[in-house]
Write a protein that holds these residues in place. Structure first.
Motif, PDB file in Angstrom:
ATOM      1  N   UNK A 176       0.866  -1.300   0.062  1.00  0.00           N
ATOM      2  CA  UNK A 176      -0.017  -0.066   0.050  1.00  0.00           C
ATOM      3  C   UNK A 176       0.666   1.152   0.059  1.00  0.00           C
ATOM      4  N   UNK A 177       2.050   1.288   0.782  1.00  0.00           N
ATOM      5  CA  UNK A 177       2.800   2.554   0.953  1.00  0.00           C
ATOM      6  C   UNK A 177       3.499   2.610  -0.343  1.00  0.00           C
ATOM      7  N   UNK A 178       4.040   1.321  -0.804  1.00  0.00           N
ATOM      8  CA  UNK A 178       5.099   1.775  -2.091  1.00  0.00           C
ATOM      9  C   UNK A 178       3.906   2.188  -3.194  1.00  0.00           C
ATOM     10  N   UNK A 179       2.822   1.577  -3.398  1.00  0.00           N
ATOM     11  CA  UNK A 179       1.976   1.920  -4.447  1.00  0.00           C
ATOM     12  C   UNK A 179       1.369   3.522  -4.338  1.00  0.00           C
ATOM     13  N   UNK A 180       1.349   3.761  -2.944  1.00  0.00           N
ATOM     14  CA  UNK A 180       0.824   5.234  -2.676  1.00  0.00           C
ATOM     15  C   UNK A 180       1.951   6.155  -3.395  1.00  0.00           C
ATOM     16  N   UNK A 200       1.771   8.947  -6.235  1.00  0.00           N
ATOM     17  CA  UNK A 200       1.944  10.241  -6.062  1.00  0.00           C
ATOM     18  C   UNK A 200       3.250  10.816  -7.132  1.00  0.00           C
ATOM     19  N   UNK A 201       3.963  10.096  -7.168  1.00  0.00           N
ATOM     20  CA  UNK A 201       5.178  10.441  -8.118  1.00  0.00           C
ATOM     21  C   UNK A 201       4.748  10.625  -9.611  1.00  0.00           C
ATOM     22  N   UNK A 202       3.889   9.644 -10.084  1.00  0.00           N
ATOM     23  CA  UNK A 202       3.396   9.564 -11.238  1.00  0.00           C
ATOM     24  C   UNK A 202       2.341  10.681 -11.544  1.00  0.00           C
ATOM     25  N   UNK A 203       1.726  11.237 -10.455  1.00  0.00           N
ATOM     26  CA  UNK A 203       0.575  11.758 -10.529  1.00  0.00           C
ATOM     27  C   UNK A 203      -0.600  11.037 -11.014  1.00  0.00           C
TER      28      UNK A 203
END
Ligand code: KG4
Ligand code: ZN
Length: 367
Positions: free
Chosen positions: A312-316, A320-323
């Motif tokens: 969950x943390x890594x996908x979030x 965020x990075x890819x908007x």
């Protein structure tokens, strides 16, 4: 209209009642009877026991779901049931119960693909996504990426070629002595390992900044634990979105066995963290490629393993990075449940995809 939905594809018997209307679907009740304790004795699901356990509870929980929803059977407009994929004996319990209920009460019957169900759970959340979007379904039986074109049209763009991410967590966790299903305990042990290795973790409570998630991720990659317990990535090389978790699982099993044979104590928490890091990193590699290929689409993350705090943390952080707009399912809707089958069933019903009473269940991905 009201929908009654039934899920019995693996080791959870679940029945839900939903209301479907023009604006979408709303959940009225969801009763889940888990058999996990029974199967824990054997270290995994025993299909015959699963079927018998479904038979024992399905009638009771159906009436419980109706009662909780305050809806009588006479007001149900459609019965939705998981008819594939899953354990055939387990599926047949739900399908035959659904058929009998539909026939005796003259209610239309709808068949639901279990994976489409995991995706449709997103329609039950606040600010529910509307197709088109990408969906990453990570469960005990599947690790698959879909281009969801409409409520009923799902195009598979990537999948595991062997084991699923959850299945691998369960099998490797068993070697640490974690009881079935090992996923949640593996998750906690990994957090302990991250803290031990780098003093920070993937924000298990989901309150932190994604910056701190990224920092933990980067720090762990450079840690002694990552070097000591180096494992192969499940992201297959190439310009596609396919995974292989069996190589990662076998490498982990070998590492554990070698440590045991050489009498060198292995640090379970650090090892669990290294395993989780590698599994999550592999998932992120392929998700990142897919987000680049479908830049305008939001992402839905669902399935039992979507409860994993590290994933969950890594996908979030990635989204965020890819908007990329992200819809991570609440944990209550990640594991198998009846609500998700009702949500998918509602849209199949609207599309006129009804089952005949001579229909059958299927263990495989397509009917
Ligand atoms: O979707 P699901 O309930 O059933 C299938 O359709 O397979 O997924 C069950 C899987 C199990 O492998 C379980 O260990 C895993 O989800 N799981 C987790 C976590 N919670 C459940 N895996 C990793 N971390 C978790 N927190
Ligand atoms: Zn599932």
């Amino acid at each position: 209209m009201y929908i009654l939905s039934i899920e019995s594809s693996c080791d959870e018997t679940a029945v839900a009642v939903l209301r479907g209307e023009e604006s979408g679907v709303a959940l009225l009740s969801d009763v889940v009877a888990s058999q996990a304790d029974v199967h824990a004795l054997y270290g995994g699901v025993v299909p015959e026991i699963a079927s018998r356990a479904h038979t024992e509870v399905i009638s009771r929980i159906t009436y419980e779901a109706l009662e909780k929803a305050g809806v009588s059977l006479a007001r149900i407009g459609a019965v939705a049931v998981t008819d594939h994929p899953g354990l055939i004996g387990a599926l047949l319990v739900g399908v035959n119960f659904g058929k009998a209920l539909a026939f005796a009460n003259r209610i239309p019957l709808v068949g639901v693909d279990h994976i489409k169900g995991h995706i449709a759970a997103a329609y039950l959340t606040e600010s529910a996504p509307k197709p088109p979007f990408l969906a990453f379904v990570v469960s005990g039986g599947h690790t698959a990426l879909y281009h969801v074109k409409s409520y009923t049209e799902h195009h598979l763009i990537g999948t595991t070629r062997d084991d699923a991410m959850g299945e691998a967590f369960d099998k490797v966790g068993r070697l640490f002595g974690l009881s079935y299903p090992a996923g949640a305990a593996f998750d906690r042990l990994s957090t302990e390992g991250f803290m031990k290795a780098v003093g920070k973790a993937f924000d298990p409570n989901e309150n932190g900044e994604s910056q701190s998630v990224r920092e933990a991720y980067r720090a762990f990659a450079k840690s002694d634990a990552a070097r000591l317990y180096k494992l192969p990535s499940p992201a297959l090389l190439g310009d596609h979105y396919d995974f292989s978790f069996s190589g990662l699982k076998t490498a982990a099993v070998n590492l554990l066995h070698n440590a045991e044979q050489s009498g060198k104590a292995l640090d379970n928490a650090l090892f669990a963290a290294a395993y989780t890091y590698t599994a999550v990193e592999g998932a992120i590699t392929k998700l990142s490629l897919a987000l680049d290929a479908y830049p305008s689409l939001p992402l839905v993350l669902g399935g039992g393993v979507a409860a994993n705090s590290h994933l969950r943390g890594a996908v979030r952080a990635l989204c965020e990075r890819k908007k990329t707009p992200l819809h991570i399912l609440p944990r209550s809707l990640c594991g198998d449940n009846g609500a998700m089958i009702g949500a998918a069933g509602y849209y199949e019903f609207l599309a006129g995809n009804l089952l005949r009473l001579d229909c059958n269940a299927s263990a495989s991905d397509s009917l």
